[in-house]
Scaffold this active site. Structure first.
Site: not given
Ligand SMILES: Cc1ncc(C[n+]2csc(CCOP(=O)(O)OP(=O)(O)O)c2C)c(N)n1
Length: 633
Positions: A367, A395, A282
């Site tokens: 979630e 979700r 990243k």
């Protein structure tokens, strides 16, 4: 400069590898310069420059659909598919921060909620197979973070069942979600990453394939998967995937374009589902991002491209007030624990982790699991505070309903970024939570109007041990206090009163400031308004019914979808109580709202003081103007 000459993936195919390396540098410079002005997802995109070039050189988008999981890492893809004007990234009229079908035929999935790409790819490849489009590959690019979401494993379970589909799963493994990815899946990937023996195998195999000519090469290609499967047992790299019975290639250095392309070519040749495990970094190529331990510029506002210093925002955010108060409450109440779905810092739960690391759980992008796990914790004697962005609560609806509420579990959900959020577009507005959650039996939902009521309501929520509680607040800065004139015995704050009770404005949470501004405009027009903040918007407090009874009309204002929102609930409860005061419910339309600033969007949907006041004045005038008498003939 090569980048300006790339208007479609076809242009990439004419480049040599060294030209591609130059292009990769140009793309990185472009991203750093443009995102420094607009803000956006910089770190994830710097990590996928070579990978995206490789995918577009090996596959034929859009003939071969490319699906970006979550989609925040699609900037390079946009640049290579004819979208090089990033000057208004995430602004009205500018390009979106996620893939968007209306922008390009190369964009397929725009939902931006993580972990869905493999299900999309599964479905598309099934359809291609059944409709005779068997020359089309489907490529899904999924991060190690998104791979912690259960849906990806549900999809892999299906994908592994059918060997006839041309489906390539690229695992973009940078070891991080925002923060380092947690859990067994992450440990497995990191174990593979540190054992590069497969790479040697892969290189040798590629060499063999290249040297073999004609039919021998075709035969070798046919059996290569099996050879790899056999040999890789000795490298022990892909045990997890091989147990799933999916072919695996990797780990590949995601910043070495030659290796990336070889792996993708090989995957393309297989003609059956295959995982290509690519290791990326990243923030690759940009020191300030690489060095930023917190989140490696996952999502950043405008910044100085030379130093990487983010432009000072200033002000106190809703998130930080929540974070500080949670720590204060947790010091007093040892049963409080924090849960985050891979968003430790963005939700502010990191403040609790700094003081009590053992009382915070990052469960990955999960979630649903977070919610049911919280129900279990409540059963075991804890009071979990689950902090998520409002949009992601969708979700876990079934888990809130069946695991938390049905079991009367004392779990507090803290919904940050509720209401209109702005630049992240349709998928990121937290506008469905009120309509969705209020139908859960026993649930209590609070919408604080300022920092003071946020602290207060969070404290009240953590004392409820027999039902789900919800605290929802918007993105951005909070005002410290919008004072109340009085509080009713059932906890409703009256913010403003007037001797003539024409209209009662019911302000949901952060809409309080707007409601007060409306009241001032009405007063100037000779209309008396009462402004109330229910504090706990669900269930509807009896005093709201009493106040409504006393007024000519009620106007509710909420930063959520109007259909089935708090206003609708109040209207129903009024009717049930036999009160016939008319209710006008103001809120967001049931539409997907495109990216723009929060202010512009609210203005567009009529949630400004002027628009609301004008509407009310018209309405009230309508009720007072006597009916015209029939003309005499
Ligand atoms: C369901 C859901 N929960 C949370 C998020 C917020 N979110 C956006 S990106 C991200 C991390 C993604 O990590 P990874 O898939 O590894 O991609 P990377 O940014 O590392 O390339 C998270 C948690 C989301 N988009 N969807």
């Amino acid at each position: 400069m090569l980048l300006p000459g790339i208007s479609s993936p076809r242009d990439l195919k004419a480049l040599s590898l060294s030209q591609c390396a130059q292009l990769a540098d140009e793309v990185r410079d472009f991203l750093i310069d443009s995102v420094s002005l607009t803000g956006g997802h910089l770190g994830p995109n710097l990590g996928v420059v070579e990978l995206t070039i490789g995918i577009h050189r090996v596959f034929e988008s859009p003939h071969d659909p490319i699906i970006w999981d979550t989609g925040h890492q699609s900037y390079v893809h946009k640049l290579l598919t004819g979208r090089q004007d990033f000057s208004h990234l995430r602004e009205a009229g500018g390009i979106a921060g996620y893939p968007q079908r209306s922008e390009s035929v190369h964009d397929i999935v725009e939902s931006s909620h993580a972990s869905s790409s493999l299900s999309w790819a599964d479905g598309i490849s099934k359809a291609f197979e059944m409709t005779g489009q068997s020359d089309r590959h489907v490529v899904a690019v999924i991060g190690d973070g998104a791979l912690t979401g259960g849906m990806s494993w549900e999809a892999l379970n299906n994908i592994s069942d059918d060997n006839s589909r041309k489906l390539v799963v690229v695992v973009n493994d940078n070891g991080r979600s925002y923060a380092p990815t947690i859990g067994g899946v992450a440990r497995f990937l990191s174990g593979v990453r540190t054992r590069p023996s497969y790479r040697t195998l892969h290189r040798v195999s590629w060499g063999i394939a290249k040297r073999l000519g004609g039919p021998a090469r075709a035969v070798y290609r046919g059996i290569r998967g099996g050879v790899h499967g056999f040999l890789s047992r000795f490298t022990n790299n892909e045990a997890l995937y091989s147990n799933l019975d999916i072919k695996y290639i990797g780990p590949i250095d995601g910043h070495n374009l030659r290796d990336v392309e070889r792996a993708l070519e090989q995957a393309k040749d297989y003609g059956s589902p295959v995982i290509v495990h690519v290791i990326t970094e990243k923030g690759h190529g940009y020191e300030p991002a690489r060095q930023n331990e917190a989140d490696q510029f996952h999502a950043i506002g405008a910044f100085d491209p030379v130093t990487g210093e983010e432009s000072a925002g200033g002000g106190l955010s809703w998130t930080s007030v929540f974070a500080q108060e949670l720590v204060r409450l947790a010091k007093k109440n040892k049963r409080i624990v924090g849960i985050t779905a891979a968003m430790l810092r963005p939700t502010g739960i990191s403040a609790l982790a700094d003081v009590y690391p053992e009382r915070v759980f990052d469960v990955g992008i999960a979630e649903q699991h977070a919610t049911t796990s919280a129900a279990g914790m409540a059963f075991g004697g804890l009071h979990p505070v689950v902090a998520v962005y409002a949009t992601f609560m969708g979700r876990a609806f079934d888990q809130v309903l069946m695991d938390v509420a049905l079991h009367k579990a004392g779990v507090t959900f803290v919904l940050d970024r509720s209401g209109v959020t702005g630049p992240d577009g349709a998928s990121h507005h937290g506008m469905w939570d009120l309509a969705m959650l209020q139908i859960v039996p026993g649930i209590r939902i609070a919408a604080p109007r300022d920092a003071k009521t946020l602290r207060e309501e969070l404290g009240e929520a953590t004392l409820v041990d027999d039902a789900p509680t919800v605290i929802r607040f918007p993105k951005g800065n909070v005002v410290e206090s919008i004072p109340a004139i009085r509080r009713t015995s059932d906890g409703v704050d009256v913010l403003r009163e007037h001797s003539s009770r024409d209209v009662a404005l019911v302000a949901v949470g952060a809409m309080a400031g707007l409601a007060i501004a409306v009241a001032e405009l009405l007063e100037a027009a000779g209309i008396g308004a009462t402004v109330i903040d229910p504090r706990w918007v669900i269930p509807v407090a009896p005093s709201i019914i009493d106040i409504a009874r006393d007024h000519r009309i009620v106007v509710t204002i909420e930063d959520g979808i109007r259909v089935g929102g708090v206003g609708t609930r109040i209207r129903q409860d009024l009717r049930h109580a036999g009160v016939d005061t008319g209710v006008d419910e103001l809120g967001l339309p049931d539409e997907f709202l495109e990216h723009d600033t929060r202010g512009n969007i609210l203005a567009r949907v009529g949630l400004t003081p002027e628009a609301i006041a004008t509407k009310i004045i018209k309405q009230l005038k309508g009720t007072v103007v006597p009916k015209a008498k029939p003309k005499k003939r």
